[in-house]
Design an enzyme around this catalytic site. Structure first.
Site, PDB file in Angstrom:
ATOM      1  N   HIS A 104     -48.563  77.758  43.532  1.00 19.25           N
ATOM      2  CA  HIS A 104     -47.288  77.098  43.215  1.00 19.25           C
ATOM      3  C   HIS A 104     -47.230  75.636  43.668  1.00 19.25           C
ATOM      4  CE1 HIS A 104     -45.713  80.743  41.614  1.00 19.25           C
ATOM      5  NE2 HIS A 104     -45.233  81.290  42.708  1.00 19.25           N
ATOM      6  N   HIS A 178     -38.424  79.627  39.096  1.00 21.18           N
ATOM      7  CA  HIS A 178     -38.733  80.811  39.902  1.00 21.18           C
ATOM      8  C   HIS A 178     -37.487  81.534  40.402  1.00 21.18           C
ATOM      9  CE1 HIS A 178     -41.048  83.465  42.439  1.00 21.18           C
ATOM     10  NE2 HIS A 178     -42.168  82.806  42.256  1.00 21.18           N
ATOM     11  N   GLU A 316     -41.243  84.604  35.426  1.00 21.43           N
ATOM     12  CA  GLU A 316     -41.652  83.200  35.470  1.00 21.43           C
ATOM     13  C   GLU A 316     -42.455  82.864  34.220  1.00 21.43           C
ATOM     14  OE1 GLU A 316     -43.778  82.937  39.380  1.00 21.43           O
ATOM     15  OE2 GLU A 316     -42.918  84.924  39.559  1.00 21.43           O
TER      16      GLU A 316
END
Ligand code: GLA
Length: 353
Positions: A104, A178, A316
């Site tokens: 991420h 997210h 996501e």
């Protein structure tokens, strides 16, 4: 639209919070910190609103957050193996923040940035534009990336999320939102009783590090078959290698019919009791379905309620994890002169009993 202060980062940057309301009753809070969707209030069959996303009451929660609650994720959503890839014959090493892998965007991804904000109104729609510049070398990535994310709230209860990015040197870019959803209301148990439909006939199985092996595997006959609605919890504890490796669902689904980057239905989530529903449409080829397996109740969320195991589900939309190392996956390389554009729509609806 309400605009109010939401604290100051340790570096001394002021953070703001925006409240956007729509005729449908859907009201959202967005933070300039991380572009976080802090809350989404959505009506049930009786019109009763509940906050259906996981998050924190104060900036402090977001400063400490390690679960990406509600945040914008970049430069690269999900994992890149060993934080390494090569591009145009040159090797790059990224920050590693998840078991030796890059996750991420690294230690300070786009979720930890204070974005520049600009509210707007467009006919019956209202929204917020968020801008962020990621400098050359950020977390090890080549080139400067200029990112813009636009949240638009429609009168019908849709949050339209538009991602736009440009770069001054070739670099991987894979942006996502997210949010974790619990349509019964945040803090009200787990999401195992929600029904889920995913428009994906294939998924990308993972290895022990939760990184795709490169295979696109049919979901048919596996606990990953959500092509017809099924309870999230119906098979989550099955004796299945993929579920064991990830401790539940934490996998990228290959969204059907998305070769042409059209806006297609990726998922439908429903809380059968309240009737609250969420339809996710996207132009992205993939969607990570993550059942909150790492939430363990040690961190308190909104109202001081512990963020417990599987108390939220993240959907996501994204390109596939580790694509910079998988030539057969759709490319995530953004080159100077090109634009990265993608759209995801969260539509909050009420479904009949
Ligand atoms: C994604 C990943 C998970 C986990 C969460 C954040 O969904 O796939 O493994 O890292 O983000 O906690």
């Amino acid at each position: 639209m309400i605009r109010e202060p939401f604290g100051t980062t340790p570096e001394g940057t002021a953070v703001e919070r925006f409240t956007l309301a729509s005729a449908s009753g859907v009201t959202i809070n967005v933070l300039s910190y991380g572009g976080v969707i802090q809350s989404v209030f959505a009506p049930d069959r009786a019109g009763t609103l509940a906050d259906v996303t996981l998050g924190y009451d104060s900036l402090d929660g977001y400063l400490r957050d390690k679960s990406y609650l509600g945040a914008l994720v970049g430069r690269y959503a999900n994992r890149i193996r060993a934080g390494r890839f090569s591009l145009d014959g040159r090797g790059y090493t990224l920050a590693t923040n998840a078991g030796g892998n890059h996750l991420h965007g690294g230690n300070r991804g786009f979720n930890k940035a204070v974005w520049t904000t600009e509210p707007f109104a467009d006919g019956e729609n209202i929204g917020l534009r968020l801008d962020h510049v990621s400098p050359d070398g950020d977390e090890g990535y080549p080139g400067k990336v200029t990112a813009r994310v636009t949240y638009t709230l429609t009168p019908d209860g849709e949050i339209v999320i538009d991602f736009l990015a440009t770069a001054d040197a070739p670099t991987p870019v894979n942006l996502t939102q997210h949010s974790y959803f619990n349509l019964a209301g945040t803090g009200v148990g787990d999401i195992l009783g929600h029904t889920l439909e995913i428009a994906a006939s294939r998924f990308t199985p993972v290895d022990a590090q939760l990184i795709p092996t490169g295979e696109l595997r049919p979901v048919q006959g596996t606990p990953f078959d959500f092509t017809t609605p099924e309870r999230v919890g119906a098979r989550i504890n099955d004796d299945d290698e993929q579920l064991r490796l990830a401790g539940g669902y934490d996998h990228n689904f290959v969204v059907d019919h998305n070769a042409l980057s059209e806006l297609v239905l990726a998922a439908r989530l429903t809380d059968p009791l309240s009737g609250r529903g969420l339809d996710v449409h996207t132009t992205e080829p993939g969607m990570q379905c993550y059942s909150g397996n790492f939430l363990d109740g040690t961190v308190a969320g909104k109202g001081g309620v512990p963020l417990t195991y599987r108390s939220g589900l993240a959907l996501e939309t994204q390109h596939f994890p580790n694509s910079p190392n998988e030539p057969a996956f759709p490319s995530t390389i953004l080159r100077p002169g090109a634009e990265h554009r993608s759209r995801t729509v969260y539509h909050f609806v009420v479904r009949p009993a």
